[in-house]
Every structure is written in C-alpha cells, then in structure tokens.
Design a protein around this motif. Structure first.
Motif, mmCIF file in Angstrom:
data_model
loop_
_atom_site.group_PDB
_atom_site.id
_atom_site.type_symbol
_atom_site.label_atom_id
_atom_site.label_comp_id
_atom_site.label_asym_id
_atom_site.label_seq_id
_atom_site.Cartn_x
_atom_site.Cartn_y
_atom_site.Cartn_z
ATOM 1 N N THR A 189 -3.679 3.625 -0.450
ATOM 2 C CA THR A 189 -4.504 2.718 -1.828
ATOM 3 C C THR A 189 -3.605 1.678 -1.611
ATOM 4 O OG1 THR A 189 -2.805 4.826 -2.607
ATOM 5 C CG2 THR A 189 -5.758 5.259 -2.604
ATOM 6 N N LEU A 190 -3.784 1.141 -1.896
ATOM 7 C CA LEU A 190 -3.265 -0.292 -3.064
ATOM 8 C C LEU A 190 -2.297 0.739 -3.557
ATOM 9 C CD1 LEU A 190 -6.230 -2.771 -2.818
ATOM 10 C CD2 LEU A 190 -4.587 -2.759 -0.853
ATOM 11 N N PHE A 222 1.396 -0.872 0.071
ATOM 12 C CA PHE A 222 -0.394 0.389 0.419
ATOM 13 C C PHE A 222 1.153 1.306 -0.554
ATOM 14 C CE2 PHE A 222 0.415 -2.031 4.661
ATOM 15 C CZ PHE A 222 0.839 -0.837 4.784
ATOM 16 N N ASN A 223 0.545 1.921 -0.570
ATOM 17 C CA ASN A 223 1.090 3.957 -0.594
ATOM 18 C C ASN A 223 0.513 4.410 0.972
ATOM 19 O OD1 ASN A 223 1.389 2.928 -3.118
ATOM 20 N ND2 ASN A 223 -0.283 3.563 -3.923
ATOM 21 N N GLY A 280 -3.802 -2.083 -7.600
ATOM 22 C CA GLY A 280 -4.429 -1.807 -7.072
ATOM 23 C C GLY A 280 -4.997 -3.152 -6.618
ATOM 24 N N SER A 284 -1.061 7.696 1.854
ATOM 25 C CA SER A 284 -2.677 7.801 0.987
ATOM 26 C C SER A 284 -3.420 6.340 1.889
ATOM 27 C CB SER A 284 -3.179 7.851 -0.172
ATOM 28 O OG SER A 284 -2.379 7.351 -1.416
#
Length: 442
Positions: A159-160, A153-154, A164, A157
């Motif tokens: 996010t994956l 993940f990032n 994704g 943020s």
C-alpha cells in the motif's frame, strides 16, 4: 697440333692429364653448387615471409572480430543505463530501496492486558521503501532543469504511504543554478537536510520513536531554495498549505489555501544552515507549522492530542547538531531537538538529546547505535531509548541487518520503542523491540 711426349714421359703424363681434367671439372662445378644453396635460402626466406604475412592477416582479422563484438556488447539495450534506454528521455534515472524484516515487540498495552507482538512492519526497517524517478536537463551551461517523483510504499502489503499519496515522499520541479536550486511541489522540510548528526536517521528505532514527525517532515504546496557555497550550505522552504491529505504525524491534516480562512492558516516554513568539513560538521535548523481547522498536535507519549485549530497557533522545532569522523571508519554525532507548541488553550515544550556512533569494519561490517533522551516537564512524561544495530554488506547495495532497542518510560509516559499505531507500552512501562531484515538499493 699434336704433342708427342717422349716415351719415357708417357707413363707419368697420363695421370697428370687425368688430374688436370678432374681439377677443371671440380672448378667448373663449384659456382653451380653455391648458386643452388643461395636459391634454396631465398626460397626459404620467401616462404617464411609469406607465412608471417598470413599470420599477421589472421591476427588483424581476429582483432577486428573482437572489436565488432565489443561494440555490439557496448550498444546492447540490456547493458545500457536507464538514461539511454529506448523510449526514455536522456537525463532520466530510476532508483529505489526495498527494506523490511521481521520484528518482535514486548509489553504492548492491549486494552486491559499486555502482550508481545511479532510482525512485518510496513513503514520502515532501517530506511523507508521507495521508488523514484529523477530528471535533469541542461538549459544553459550553468542552469539545469530538474524534477523528482518519489513514491513511498509499505513493504508488508504494497500500500502507498504518506496518507495514500501517489508520490508522497517527494514531487517537485525546479532549476539548478549557480545561486542554488529553486523548486516547487511537495518537498522535505529543511529540518531533514540539517540533521547530519542523527546517524540512525529514519531507522525504525531512533529519534523518530520519540518524535514521529522527524522522518515525515515534508510540506505540500511549497517553494524551496537550497545552495552550497564551499563548505557552507543554506536552505529555506515556505508552504502555503503544509498537509492537504494527512500522513504527517504530530499536527494532523491541514489543507489551508481557503478564501474563507485566515491567510496564515496551515502555513509552514523551515530554514537550515550547516558547515561541513572533511572531518566534522555542525548544523542548525528551524521548522515551524501554523494551525488550521481540524488540526491537532501530539507528543507521542500517551497524552491526549491538543487542539491546533487557529492560524495563530504554532508548533516550532529547533535543532542543533554536530558530527565528527574518528579514524578511518568511525563517526560520532550529538544533537539537541527542542519543540515548543503554543496554542490558544495551552503551551507544551519538550527537549530531546542524542548521542550516536557508527563504526565500519573492513568495509563489510558496520555497527552503530545511540542513546536518546526526551524530557517533557509540561506533561510530566520522559523517556530514554537505547539502540544497537549491525549491518553486513554483501555488496554496496545489498545488506542484511539485525537491531535491538530498549525504551524506559517515566511513570506517566507511553513512548514506544518502534513506530506505528497500537504498539505503546502501558504508562511507565519499559519495552524491548528487535528486528532482523534486509535492505536492497537499486
């Protein structure tokens, strides 16, 4: 019977009688006095014995209490490892890495202008953030069932990463045997396992700045085998469809596994061989991908992407490397990475070389870095990258760090010092990037 003393003796007889009587009285009293002292000693000994017994009983009671407390602490759920927590299967371990910081990049091309950027990079710092679950269970004395689920993940943020995917870093199951480990799923290319000489690894400033495929070398739909036999390690991976969702830079989405398509479309394979001793090691690896519908290949240097649409197209990387320990805290690695892209329309090759070193000072400080050079005569784009990085280890799991990089491009090249989209310098431009961050392992 009466004894009658003569008159002349009566005066002396009375004192004699008195003396005899006193002597008899004293003699009679000696045994009684001695007996009283012995009895007193006996009583004192008995009292001391009773006191000692009471103290021993108290000590035994305290020892039992301490033992009960220790047993309760040892069996408390909060102190138990993940594998023994209620509700979790035996053999399951949970691990992860959080790594991120603040970065400053200079001389970025933004349309017709150039400028600098301050950001929190999402992709990586010194190593990509992740959360993983690893499972192992004995099937027989010599065979274990294994599984790994690892999501990337990032950190900026949440996010994956990896296009994704939920478990984009790794997702596989298999068996560990005396003949090696056999597994199936989404797995690393053997190129990753062979690059021991690349001491900076997936760092935000490293060899991956010149070839972004390296820290992302994974295969979907893959079968893999790895084995260690003494000091020699071998491995191979074969993929029926190497990238179904995208996210691996350099060669684009390539789903494959279609009845209407060529059977070789989007396939990939890799192999590695390495020898590792206590003080040094050498390694070699090959990674080859096949083209497929909609795929493109890219060299990260500002040149346009190249069509990679046919199953006969190939993108091959070969690596040779060696590393050696120096003294008690030093290490140096050298290596070469050659890339050959062969397509129906064009052929392009590049060669990357690196020398990296690391030194640990007293267990708390580590300083590492390296020199990297890439040449691409077919596209007339070359670059040099310099990296310097330092860690302070608060403990083995938590470490702040600082690092700086400088990249120099040839007249047409636009290699970026860092990673990510939209950060390349103008053609022929140099770039400096610096970052301060923290890394936490658990």
């Amino acid at each position: 019977m009466r004894i009658d003393f003569p008159h002349k003796h009566r005066a002396t007889a009375k004192p004699l009688v008195l003396a005899l009587a006193a002597a008899l009285g004293i003699g009679a009293s000696l045994p009684a006095q001695a007996e009283s002292e012995i009895e007193a000693l006996k009583r004192e000994l008995a009292e001391q014995r009773a006191l000692i017994q009471r103290l021993l009983a108290q000590q035994e009671s305290q020892d039992k209490a301490v033992t009960r407390i220790e047993q309760k602490v040892a069996s408390a759920p909060a102190a138990a490892p993940a594998s023994s927590m209620p509700g979790l299967p035996k053999g399951l371990s949970i691990y992860g890495i959080l790594d991120g910081g603040v970065e400053r990049i200079t001389n970025i091309q933004d349309g017709v202008k150039t400028g600098s950027l301050t950001r929190v990079p999402g992709i990586t710092g010194t190593i990509a953030s992740r959360l993983g679950f690893r499972f192992s269970k004995a099937i027989t004395p010599d065979v274990n069932a294994i599984a790994t689920l690892e999501t990337g993940f990032n950190l900026d943020s949440g996010t994956l990463g990896q296009g994704g995917r939920l478990f984009g870093r790794q997702l596989f199951a298999g068996l560990e045997t005396p003949y090696g480990t056999f597994s199936i799923g989404r797995q690393y290319s053997m190129l990753i396992y062979a690059m021991d000489a690349d001491l900076l690894g997936p760092n935000i400033y490293a060899l991956g700045s010149l070839d972004a495929y390296l820290p992302n070398a994974r295969y979907d739909n893959s079968l893999a085998w790895r084995g260690a036999f003494g000091k020699v390690s071998l491995g191979a991976t074969y993929s029926l469809a190497r990238d179904t969702s995208g996210g691996a830079p350099a060669s684009g989405t390539c789903a494959g596994e279609s009845a209407a398509a060529d059977s070789n479309s989007c396939r990939g394979w890799s192999a590695m061989l390495k020898y590792t001793d206590e003080g040094f090691g050498i390694s070699a690896a090959i990674d080859e991908q096949r083209g497929g519908k909609g795929a493109t290949a890219y060299f990260f240097n500002g040149a346009a992407p190249i069509a990679f649409a046919n199953s006969s197209d190939s993108d091959r990387r070969i690596h040779l490397g060696a590393h050696m320990k120096i003294g008690s805290g030093g290490k140096v690695g050298i290596g070469w990475l050659g890339r050959d892209l062969e397509t129906a329309g064009t052929d392009v090759s590049s060669d990357a070389y690196f020398v990296e070193g690391a030194w640990n000072f007293g267990g708390k400080w580590t300083l590492d870095g390296g020199y990297h050079r890439i040449t691409n005569d077919d596209q007339d784009r070359d670059a040099e990258l310099y990296v310097l990085r330092g860690f302070y280890f608060v403990d083995k799991d938590f470490s702040p760090y600082a690092q700086i990089a400088r990249i120099n491009n040839s007249s047409k090249a636009q290699y970026a010092a860092s990673v990510g989209a939209g950060i390349a310098p103008p053609a022929g431009g140099s770039q400096t990037a610096a970052m301060v961050g923290i890394r936490y392992r658990f």
